[in-house]
Design an enzyme around this catalytic site. Structure first.
Site, short mmCIF file in Angstrom:
data_model
loop_
_atom_site.label_atom_id
_atom_site.label_comp_id
_atom_site.label_asym_id
_atom_site.label_seq_id
_atom_site.Cartn_x
_atom_site.Cartn_y
_atom_site.Cartn_z
N LYS A 1 -3.17 12.11 13.28
CA LYS A 1 -1.72 12.31 13.14
C LYS A 1 -1.36 13.33 12.06
O LYS A 1 -0.35 14.01 12.15
CB LYS A 1 -1.08 10.96 12.83
CG LYS A 1 0.42 10.91 12.91
CD LYS A 1 0.85 9.46 12.74
CE LYS A 1 2.34 9.31 12.77
NZ LYS A 1 2.73 7.89 12.61
N ARG B 1 -7.54 -11.86 6.04
CA ARG B 1 -8.74 -11.07 5.82
C ARG B 1 -9.37 -11.34 4.45
O ARG B 1 -8.68 -11.40 3.44
CB ARG B 1 -8.39 -9.58 5.91
CG ARG B 1 -9.55 -8.66 5.60
CD ARG B 1 -9.15 -7.20 5.76
NE ARG B 1 -8.22 -6.77 4.74
CZ ARG B 1 -8.55 -6.09 3.65
NH1 ARG B 1 -9.80 -5.78 3.42
NH2 ARG B 1 -7.62 -5.72 2.79
N ALA C 1 -13.31 3.99 10.78
CA ALA C 1 -13.64 3.52 12.12
C ALA C 1 -13.71 4.68 13.10
O ALA C 1 -14.68 4.84 13.83
CB ALA C 1 -12.61 2.47 12.58
N HIS D 1 0.22 -5.18 3.33
CA HIS D 1 -1.05 -4.50 3.07
C HIS D 1 -1.90 -4.31 4.32
O HIS D 1 -2.30 -3.19 4.63
CB HIS D 1 -1.82 -5.29 2.03
CG HIS D 1 -3.13 -4.68 1.63
ND1 HIS D 1 -3.23 -3.40 1.15
CD2 HIS D 1 -4.40 -5.18 1.64
CE1 HIS D 1 -4.51 -3.12 0.87
NE2 HIS D 1 -5.23 -4.18 1.18
N SER E 1 -12.74 -5.12 5.51
CA SER E 1 -12.14 -4.21 6.49
C SER E 1 -12.98 -2.98 6.74
O SER E 1 -13.20 -2.58 7.89
CB SER E 1 -10.73 -3.82 6.05
OG SER E 1 -10.75 -3.27 4.74
N GLU F 1 -14.88 -9.93 -5.42
CA GLU F 1 -13.44 -9.90 -5.20
C GLU F 1 -13.02 -11.28 -4.72
O GLU F 1 -13.86 -12.16 -4.51
CB GLU F 1 -13.04 -8.80 -4.21
CG GLU F 1 -13.26 -7.40 -4.76
CD GLU F 1 -12.68 -6.32 -3.85
OE1 GLU F 1 -11.91 -6.67 -2.94
OE2 GLU F 1 -12.99 -5.14 -4.06
N ASP G 1 1.27 2.97 15.55
CA ASP G 1 1.24 3.74 16.80
C ASP G 1 0.23 3.20 17.80
O ASP G 1 0.49 3.17 19.01
CB ASP G 1 0.90 5.21 16.49
CG ASP G 1 1.86 5.83 15.49
OD1 ASP G 1 3.05 5.44 15.50
OD2 ASP G 1 1.43 6.68 14.68
N TRP H 1 -7.31 5.30 0.75
CA TRP H 1 -6.60 4.52 -0.26
C TRP H 1 -7.34 3.24 -0.65
O TRP H 1 -6.90 2.54 -1.55
CB TRP H 1 -5.19 4.17 0.24
CG TRP H 1 -4.36 5.39 0.49
CD1 TRP H 1 -4.10 5.99 1.69
CD2 TRP H 1 -3.69 6.19 -0.49
NE1 TRP H 1 -3.32 7.09 1.52
CE2 TRP H 1 -3.05 7.25 0.19
CE3 TRP H 1 -3.57 6.12 -1.88
CZ2 TRP H 1 -2.29 8.22 -0.46
CZ3 TRP H 1 -2.82 7.09 -2.53
CH2 TRP H 1 -2.19 8.12 -1.84
N ARG I 1 -6.66 -14.01 -0.62
CA ARG I 1 -5.42 -13.28 -0.86
C ARG I 1 -4.17 -14.06 -0.48
O ARG I 1 -3.14 -13.97 -1.16
CB ARG I 1 -5.45 -11.96 -0.09
CG ARG I 1 -6.37 -10.95 -0.75
CD ARG I 1 -6.40 -9.65 0.00
NE ARG I 1 -7.21 -8.68 -0.73
CZ ARG I 1 -7.55 -7.50 -0.26
NH1 ARG I 1 -7.16 -7.13 0.94
NH2 ARG I 1 -8.30 -6.67 -0.98
N SER J 1 -5.56 5.45 6.09
CA SER J 1 -5.61 4.36 5.11
C SER J 1 -6.94 4.28 4.38
O SER J 1 -7.00 3.77 3.26
CB SER J 1 -5.32 3.02 5.79
OG SER J 1 -4.00 2.97 6.28
N HIS K 1 -0.81 -7.91 0.07
CA HIS K 1 -1.69 -7.84 -1.09
C HIS K 1 -0.95 -8.42 -2.29
O HIS K 1 0.19 -8.05 -2.57
CB HIS K 1 -2.11 -6.40 -1.38
CG HIS K 1 -3.33 -6.33 -2.26
ND1 HIS K 1 -3.29 -6.65 -3.60
CD2 HIS K 1 -4.61 -6.00 -1.98
CE1 HIS K 1 -4.51 -6.52 -4.10
NE2 HIS K 1 -5.32 -6.12 -3.15
#
Length: 841
Positions: free
Chosen positions: A53, A397, A31, A362, A402, A132, A231, A63, A301, A60, A252
């Site tokens: 940071k 979600r 993003a 998650h 995402s 999925e 944050d 991953w 999920r 994320s 998850h």
């Protein structure tokens, strides 16, 4: 219970240095980097600064294993992606936001590929698509088998380093700077390093974009990296922005179980593993998902996580198993190399033994509330990615949405800043109420959240967690300002607000599971919890989902892919036309004011019904006290069938009758005609779809009725895709010229082209059309066009037959092998289905 007091500003030294920028982006995932890159394209001379940071690759995004969901298969449609998303969101998705994402998503994904992202392809060069959980079609693109996030991050980082975007790494953003009018004008931050910009400093900017990712580290076990300490949400709360739906934290379902008491970031076993055919089993090797949901192991999920937790409780175990032994070693090593390597590192061979898994924190479906342009409730402050609540995810979600959401809304933010050009203003200090948290309480915060506010929640567990969080505020020593104490303060702020919202929501919905309120309650809780932070602590407001629509009906319409507010607007206009100032004078004159009746909505002809919720909304709007459905949208009904019964004041029922039946008979007529076409082509691979030949203001409803009849939707508007027709060709000076003009102006939109002669087909294919519309072709020429496509192996290009089609010829056309039959008459001239309102007695 008294509200806990949380700081409105972090205690920190005064800024020792200053940087000026036009836009500052906080965060370096998909993003944040997309905002920066897109804005730099729109404003080449602008000063764009990314603050992260850790290093650029630490967020994320890297991953993410599964992939990015987007409609790329010609047999898939944005409407189907929308429907899958709102079903997973359990009634709380903002349909406008979802529609924005699914329609703009394919173009955003193509732009990502143009930036250098390489996704897995089939041997013939087509993008490899998988499924999925919650998706009814294959629409997930992936890279490196199960390393999609790493590939996306690599491509974006290379693009940033090759351009003009400046980067400050190892920088923890502390608080928002505002001007005298309360507009965002920069941030304070602490750079963890040495040199000209170490220690606390300030970035002055005319727009601030939060793209800080998630808050999974608020729990003891999570899939999130160590930097995901909430944050951005904490900063927004301290600044006075509204945070929405923060209680909806997705766990998850399949995270590698590393043994009792394991904490920190846990390895994720991607949902794509189940998408490829792996399944869940308990310790006795029973497949427990088969009786839980129609999609079994590919259910959304929240459904899978809850089923796993139930199984664990019933069996007294702390994990279940994911069985993919039937894949064989070669598939594990090629399709899921990252997961295979992680499992092997922990002594598990997924080719020969099932993988132990359990749920872990998650993804945050809620966050800083934004509109469709990414604007928060503070002028000049934007949010996108996991830190934001755009309304796309609702209460849960849908897998692989995402990264797509991050792409789409990041581009919208960049364009909004470019268009608005916010007015500059001198930044001023924030509120005086400041504070810090002893970093030694961090593991206590995480442990209490995992114990009382994770997958299973209750009033007792949440109140115990809230008390523990209040106790964590106290410390016997002075806490120095440092990275650890700032992160601990952020975690405590987020944990406190999350726990308060979870305690307030007295129902089970999506990823929020209350053991003491174990059912979904649309009458009381079809809405959003909005939180702001004040000097007295968090202040919570309940906002109904939709405006005038009753929650139950709003939820039903949302699940059908309709916007309750838009339906309300249609009803408003229709009633205004009917009633004007005097109202229903006949009913007022002939029916006593206190008289009440029961009336039945009855089919007078056979057909397919559509629009019952819309008709019911009309009756309820005008005073119906009770309604009872006897049929469902999409069902075939016979003459004489009672579709719905309504009870209320007789005057109101008869006043509502005409508006309710106008909508219901028209939509049911569309569904009935669609059903006849679908039946005519049954057994072939062709699908029946509509066009834009709709009545003004009724497009979404009419296209919904087409779906009720078994058809699929084409474009919703002129902006969804480019469609070159004969007049465009004439105006541009030829087909090739028209293609080039569209490509130059809108390089990422799919291009459809309409042809009316067979000899035009080759040229159109050469130009790269994504879909070809055969207008008024004979059946013989349609068959020849299909054969040309097969000879050229154009698998990614869809063929549509349109013009001159009849029910009698539909099957012959479908049997040529075309993908779609486009029938404008479905919405343009479908006869209404005869339905009446009969008062009993």
């Amino acid at each position: 219970m008294s509200a806990p007091v949380l700081p409105l500003r972090l205690t920190a030294p005064a800024p020792g240095w200053t940087v000026e920028a036009d836009v500052v982006v906080v965060g370096s995932g998909i993003a944040g980097l997309t905002v920066a890159l897109r804005y730099a394209e729109l404003e080449p001379a602008a000063k764009v600064l990314v603050v992260t940071k850790d290093v650029l690759s630490s967020g994320s995004t890297r991953w993410a294993q599964g992939g990015i969901a987007a409609v790329l298969d010609p047999r898939d449609t944005p409407g189907e992606h929308l429907n899958d998303t709102v079903v997973a969101g359990v009634g709380l998705c903002d349909v406008r936001a979802v529609r924005t994402m699914v329609t703009e998503g394919p173009g955003a994904l193509r732009r990502l590929m143009r930036r250098g992202a390489r996704f897995d392809r089939t041997p013939d060069g087509e993008l490899q698509l998988t499924r999925e959980g919650g998706h009814r079609r294959r629409r997930i693109v992936h890279a490196g088998g199960d390393a999609t996030g790493a590939e996306v991050q690599r491509a974006l980082i290379e693009a940033v380093r090759a351009g003009s975007v400046r980067v400050i790494e190892h920088a923890l953003v502390l608080d928002l700077l505002k001007d005298a009018k309360g507009r965002a004008r920069g941030v304070t931050l602490h750079v963890m390093g040495e040199g000209a910009r170490d220690g606390v400093g300030a970035v002055h900017a005319r727009a601030v974009v939060l793209a800080t990712g998630g808050m999974g580290q608020v729990y003891a076990a999570t899939t999130n990296p160590v930097v995901s300490t909430g944050d951005g949400v904490a900063l927004a709360l301290r600044a006075g922005a509204v945070v929405r739906d923060i209680e909806f934290v997705q766990f998850h379902p399949t995270v590698l179980w590393l043994g009792e008491g394991s904490t920190g970031q846990q390895p994720l076993i991607s949902e794509a593993v189940r998408g490829e055919g792996a399944f869940l089993i308990d310790h006795d090797r029973n497949r427990f998902m088969a009786d839980v949901h129609e999609l079994a192991d590919l259910a959304p999920r929240d459904v899978v996580a809850k089923a796993i937790m139930r199984t664990m409780r019933e069996t007294g175990r702390d994990h279940v198993y994911l069985d993919g032994r039937h894949f064989g070693r070669e598939k594990w090593q090629t399709r899921f190399p990252t997961i295979y390597a992680v499992c092997r590192e922990h002594g598990i061979d997924p080719a020969t033994e099932p993988i132990p898994v359990s749920p872990a924190a998650h993804y945050a479906s809620g966050g800083v509330r934004t509109d469709l342009r990414g604007r928060t409730t503070i002028e000049g402050l934007y949010a996108c990615g996991e830190v934001a609540c755009t309304g796309v995810h609702g209460a849960n979600r849908l897998a692989s949405n995402s990264l797509l959401e991050g792409l789409v809304f990041a581009e919208r933010i960049a364009e909004d800043i470019h268009e608005l050009r916010p007015c500059p203003g001198d930044p001023v200090a924030g509120p005086d109420a400041s504070g810090l948290v002893d970093p030694r309480v961090r593991p206590r915060i995480q442990a209490h959240m995992s114990m009382g506010a994770s997958v299973l929640r209750s009033r007792e567990s949440l109140r115990a967690t809230a008390k523990a969080l209040r106790d964590a505020r106290w410390t016997p020593v002075t806490v120095p300002p440092c990275t650890e104490s700032w992160e601990a303060a952020n975690l405590l702020t987020v944990a406190t607000v999350l726990t308060g919202a979870a305690e307030a929501r007295l129902e089970t919905r999506g990823s929020h599971w209350r053991e003491d309120y174990d059912t979904r309650d649309d009458n009381e809780w079809l809405g959003h919890l909005d939180v702001t932070l004040t000097e007295e602590g968090p202040q919570m407001t309940y906002t109904p989902h939709g405006d005038a629509m009753p929650p139950r009906l709003a939820q039903e319409l949302t699940a059908a892919g309709l916007d309750p507010a838009e339906v309300d607007a249609v009803i408003d206009r229709a009633l205004a036309e009917d009633l004007r100032e005097a109202g229903d004078v006949t009913s007022l004159a002939t029916i006593p004011a206190g008289q009440r009746s029961v009336a039945d909505v009855v089919a007078r002809k056979d057909g397919v019904v559509a629009g019952l919720a819309v008709a019911e909304a009309v009756f309820v709007r005008l005073g119906a006290a009770r309604t009872e459905r006897r049929a469902k949208d999409g069902e075939r009904v016979r003459a004489g069938d009672v579709l719905m019964s309504v009870e209320g004041p007789t005057q109101d029922l008869l006043t509502a009758e005409r508006t309710a039946l106008n909508l219901l008979t028209h939509l049911s007529g569309v569904a009935t005609l669609t059903g006849r076409w679908v039946e005519a082509v049954s057994g072939t691979a062709a699908r029946v779809r509509d066009s834009r030949k709709t009545l003004p203001g009724l497009r979404a409803l009419e296209k919904y009725a087409v779906r009720c009849g078994g058809g699929v939707n084409h474009r919703m508007s002129l902006s969804d895709a480019a469609l070159i027709k004969d007049n465009h060709v004439v105006a541009a000076g030829g087909v090739a010229e028209a293609f080039r003009a569209v490509r130059e102006r809108y390089p990422d939109l799919p291009i459809e082209v309409e042809i009316d002669r067979l000899d035009q087909l080759e040229a159109v294919l050469d130009e790269g059309a994504s879909e070809i519309l055969l207008d008024n072709f004979t059946i013989e020429d349609t068959a020849r066009a299909v054969q040309i496509m097969k000879n050229r192996a154009k698998k990614g290009v869809a063929l549509e037959a349109s013009g001159g089609l009849t029910l009698e010829s539909a099957r012959d056309v479908a049997e040529t092998g075309v993908d779609y039959l486009a029938v404008g008459a479905l919405t343009h001239s479908a006869p209404a289905l005869d339905i009446a309102l009969d008062l009993r007695g």
